[in-house]
Design a protein around this motif. Sequence first.
Motif, short mmCIF file in Angstrom:
data_model
loop_
_atom_site.label_atom_id
_atom_site.label_comp_id
_atom_site.label_asym_id
_atom_site.label_seq_id
_atom_site.Cartn_x
_atom_site.Cartn_y
_atom_site.Cartn_z
N ARG B 119 32.24 -14.41 -12.70
CA ARG B 119 31.29 -13.32 -12.95
C ARG B 119 30.05 -13.46 -12.07
NH1 ARG B 119 31.75 -10.29 -17.67
NH2 ARG B 119 33.40 -10.92 -19.10
N LEU B 130 27.17 -7.87 -14.85
CA LEU B 130 28.48 -8.47 -15.09
C LEU B 130 28.47 -9.43 -16.28
CD1 LEU B 130 29.52 -9.02 -11.38
CD2 LEU B 130 30.59 -7.48 -12.99
N LEU B 160 38.71 -12.60 -11.37
CA LEU B 160 38.13 -11.32 -10.97
C LEU B 160 38.77 -10.92 -9.64
CD1 LEU B 160 34.47 -10.33 -11.35
CD2 LEU B 160 35.47 -10.05 -9.11
#
Lengths: 109, 190
Positions: B119, B130, B160
């Motif tokens: 993140r 985020l 991610l």
Amino acid sequence: MLQLECPNCGVTAEETEFAQGGEAHLTRRGPEASEQEFHDYLFAKENPRGVHFERWRHVNGCGKWFHVARCTATLEIFGTYSAQTLEPPREIRDRISKKRPGWSWREFA
Amino acid sequence: MAKAVSALDGASHDGYVRVEEAGLQGMITLRGDLSLDAVRAAATTASGTEMPGTREIRAAEDRALAWMSPDELLLMLPYEEAPETVQQLQDALAGTHHLAVNVSDARAMFRLSGGPPVREVAAKLCPVDLAPGRFEPGEFRRTRLAQVAAAIWMPDAQSLQVICFRSVAGYVHDLLCDAAAPGGEVGYLV
């Protein structure tokens, strides 16, 4: 820095995700227009200290255009609304009237 | 035909999260009126998922369907199946105003893995909140990654993914590796 909410995708993001696209609600002058009208369309832009209407594009997001009503003096955003309209919606104008009584911008007030 | 290669041919880098280029990834842009049943049916049949809502992504096995804009979807699928699927979409939508294009070779995809710190690596580069609770798996966010356009989403809480244009893949790779360099931990978004 401005924080804008894109009415097309609903994201609230900072200014760097958007691109400014000039003044809103311009009347596009065609071949039948007089020279003065065409001159004004091209060059006579509003440059207010206070309430202002602009076109913006969510360039690093959904890519769509929309309108923003904001104050150039305080950077306050009064609201964002669809690009597919010829004038600011009543709701946005009422909101501005509450905060800036007596405002006017071109033919709108 | 020449052998297809992805932008960085699967380059990877181990920082405090792992950054790797995902290799060849099929991607199809589908534009049309997303309120039409025909368009929704064609898209979900091709992806094998539900229709994603606004700014969402739905994944199933090796396919995924992402909401790109009010009139655009991105279908992700195995690279080799893209040309055939474009044809199927065009057949299914014959007579409906639409555009289906194989953009696999015009994009690059990166995978960040290594737990919740993914993140903050993305947060160093994108003007997006985020924090857990503000950005969760299932959301799909098109934004700016440093100076270029990108889209990010979290397949799960530990990883991610990033999509960018192929022409800027080298730039994005260098940015992500730099943001993930050991010693650069912020420890705020975990």
